[in-house]
Write a protein that holds these residues in place. Structure first.
Motif: not given
Length: 229
Positions: A220-229, A209-213, A34-47
């Motif tokens: 992996i550069a970071s895994l953080t919990r979103s402050t906007h949720v 989303t609740q967490n951002i990778l 039931n979590e909402t989860f994002s994977i972000v990063g620059p183009s070509g980063s492997g997302k």
């Protein structure tokens, strides 16, 4: 909390001529139900590569992918396809609707593949949820980009998937249309209790989303919990 997706020591490389290109290296994380989860990063980063491996569309070179308690590495292509049909929904940037089928037929496909007897009725109900109840008999070419993505959303949720993977779901839409699609995505996700995994370059979307990778250079550069949720 129970994990629905667990990634352990994941690596993926591609060979180009005599060169080896490492696309993903030492990837470890888990996503709870039931979590909402994002994977972000620059183009070509492997997302997108990571998303494909998480969803069982591709295999890692090493490491394990466990989806809903099932280790996917040892499954055959047919077994992985069956697992996806049973547990997974997809939304892509380019909609991927079948041009020769109407909107309602596109939504009904996953249901028919599972042998659901009331596939068309359920497809009609899902189209109504995304505001397209009167567009069921239209073909994709007769629909705007936003309407096509809403059909794709209805199709993605047709099997009430345990986990939904969305790859740049607003990438081909203008800002206003993209916003409406995102609203619907989160509404349906909450209503059906689905786990949502988004790949996006849009940090405003990621913050919903609740967490951002964050991935950079395949790591992996970071895994953080979103402050906007």
């Amino acid at each position: 909390m129970t994990s629905i997706l667990k990634i352990s020591n994941l690596e993926k490389t591609y060979t180009s001529g005599s060169k080896k290109l490492t696309v993903l290296e030492d990837i470890n994380f888990s996503i709870t139900k039931n979590e909402t989860f994002s994977i972000v990063g620059p183009s070509g980063s492997g997302k997108t590569t990571l998303l494909g491996i998480c969803a069982g569309l591709d295999k890692p070179d090493s490491g394990t992918v466990t989806l809903n308690g099932i280790v996917m590495n040892s499954l055959s292509e047919d077994e992985r396809a069956a697992l996806r049909n049973q547990h997974v929904g997809f939304v892509f940037q380019d909609f991927q609707l079948l041009a020769t089928l109407t909107a309602i037929e596109n939504v009904a496909i996953p249901l028919e593949l599972r042998g659901a007897k009331n596939a068309m009725d359920r497809a009609k109900g899902l189209l109504e949820k995304v505001g397209l109840g009167n567009r069921g008999n239209h073909y994709p070419s007769q629909l705007s980009g936003g309407e096509q993505q809403r059909v794709a959303l209805a199709r993605a949720f047709a099997n009430e998937p345990k986990i939904l993977f969305a790859d740049e779901p607003t990438g081909n839409l203008d800002a206003e249309t993209g916003e409406r699609v995102v609203e619907l995505l989160f509404e349906l996700n909450k209503e059906l209790g689905t786990t949502l995994v988004l790949v996006t370059h849009d940090m405003e979307l990621a913050k919903k989303t609740q967490n951002i990778l964050t991935i950079k250079g395949g790591k992996i550069a970071s895994l953080t919990r979103s402050t906007h949720v």
